[in-house]
Design a protein around this motif. Structure first.
Motif, PDB file in Angstrom:
ATOM      1  N   ASN A   1       0.828  -1.193   0.000  1.00 47.42           N
ATOM      2  CA  ASN A   1       0.000   0.000   0.000  1.00 47.42           C
ATOM      3  C   ASN A   1       0.870   1.253   0.000  1.00 47.42           C
ATOM      4  O   ASN A   1       0.621   2.195  -0.743  1.00 47.42           O
ATOM      5  N   SER A   2       1.900   1.255   0.831  1.00 45.17           N
ATOM      6  CA  SER A   2       2.821   2.386   0.898  1.00 45.17           C
ATOM      7  C   SER A   2       3.553   2.574  -0.425  1.00 45.17           C
ATOM      8  O   SER A   2       3.697   3.692  -0.922  1.00 45.17           O
ATOM      9  N   ARG A   3       3.997   1.486  -0.996  1.00 45.81           N
ATOM     10  CA  ARG A   3       4.705   1.541  -2.281  1.00 45.81           C
ATOM     11  C   ARG A   3       3.787   2.053  -3.388  1.00 45.81           C
ATOM     12  O   ARG A   3       4.195   2.849  -4.228  1.00 45.81           O
ATOM     13  N   LEU A   4       2.518   1.611  -3.382  1.00 48.09           N
ATOM     14  CA  LEU A   4       1.555   2.065  -4.381  1.00 48.09           C
ATOM     15  C   LEU A   4       1.302   3.565  -4.245  1.00 48.09           C
ATOM     16  O   LEU A   4       1.226   4.284  -5.248  1.00 48.09           O
ATOM     17  N   LYS A   5       1.191   4.047  -3.016  1.00 51.32           N
ATOM     18  CA  LYS A   5       0.957   5.475  -2.809  1.00 51.32           C
ATOM     19  C   LYS A   5       2.148   6.303  -3.284  1.00 51.32           C
ATOM     20  O   LYS A   5       1.968   7.356  -3.884  1.00 51.32           O
ATOM     21  N   ARG A   6       3.369   5.817  -3.022  1.00 49.40           N
ATOM     22  CA  ARG A   6       4.560   6.529  -3.506  1.00 49.40           C
ATOM     23  C   ARG A   6       4.592   6.547  -5.031  1.00 49.40           C
ATOM     24  O   ARG A   6       4.906   7.574  -5.642  1.00 49.40           O
ATOM     25  N   ALA A   7       4.252   5.417  -5.643  1.00 50.75           N
ATOM     26  CA  ALA A   7       4.242   5.339  -7.103  1.00 50.75           C
ATOM     27  C   ALA A   7       3.168   6.258  -7.686  1.00 50.75           C
ATOM     28  O   ALA A   7       3.398   6.936  -8.693  1.00 50.75           O
ATOM     29  N   GLU A   8       1.999   6.299  -7.049  1.00 52.87           N
ATOM     30  CA  GLU A   8       0.913   7.166  -7.502  1.00 52.87           C
ATOM     31  C   GLU A   8       1.326   8.636  -7.398  1.00 52.87           C
ATOM     32  O   GLU A   8       1.079   9.427  -8.309  1.00 52.87           O
ATOM     33  N   LEU A   9       1.988   8.988  -6.310  1.00 53.54           N
ATOM     34  CA  LEU A   9       2.462  10.357  -6.128  1.00 53.54           C
ATOM     35  C   LEU A   9       3.502  10.718  -7.179  1.00 53.54           C
ATOM     36  O   LEU A   9       3.438  11.789  -7.800  1.00 53.54           O
ATOM     37  N   ALA A  10       4.470   9.839  -7.398  1.00 49.98           N
ATOM     38  CA  ALA A  10       5.514  10.102  -8.388  1.00 49.98           C
ATOM     39  C   ALA A  10       4.915  10.240  -9.781  1.00 49.98           C
ATOM     40  O   ALA A  10       5.292  11.138 -10.554  1.00 49.98           O
TER      41      ALA A  10
END
Length: 101
Positions: free
Chosen positions: A11-20
């Motif tokens: 979930n954390s990785r997905l949020k970082r990817a979405e932000l980037a």
């Protein structure tokens, strides 16, 4: 040592990817707009209005979906959400005044 749940990490990785991805798309759009400014200056107001409407809808829908899923919301997230709505409202006032003048 504390074990981190795979779902939390994902979930954390997905949020970082979405932000980037979102930030990169914004920078790309800004750069393309700067390059084409002299050609599309007459359309700038329409592009800003369309972007604001799309951002507002996406922000609302994401917030509503997370609420429906029962996901907890941090105080800072709620503050950013409502701050963004205030900024969009201010932008609407400024653009409205510009159209009237």
């Amino acid at each position: 040592m504390k074990q981190v749940e795979p779902a939390a990490t994902s979930n954390s990785r997905l949020k970082r990817a979405e932000l980037a991805s979102s930030f990169g798309a914004g920078l790309l759009g800004f750069g393309l707009g700067a390059m084409a400014a002299s050609y599309i200056a007459d359309l700038a107001l329409y592009v800003v209005i369309t972007g604001a409407l799309m951002h507002g809808w996406g922000m609302y829908d994401k917030h509503a979906t997370e609420r429906d899923l029962g996901r907890p919301e941090a105080v800072w997230m709620k503050a950013l959400y409502w701050s963004c709505w205030l900024i969009l409202a201010g932008l609407a006032v400024v653009l409205g005044l510009r159209l009237l003048s």
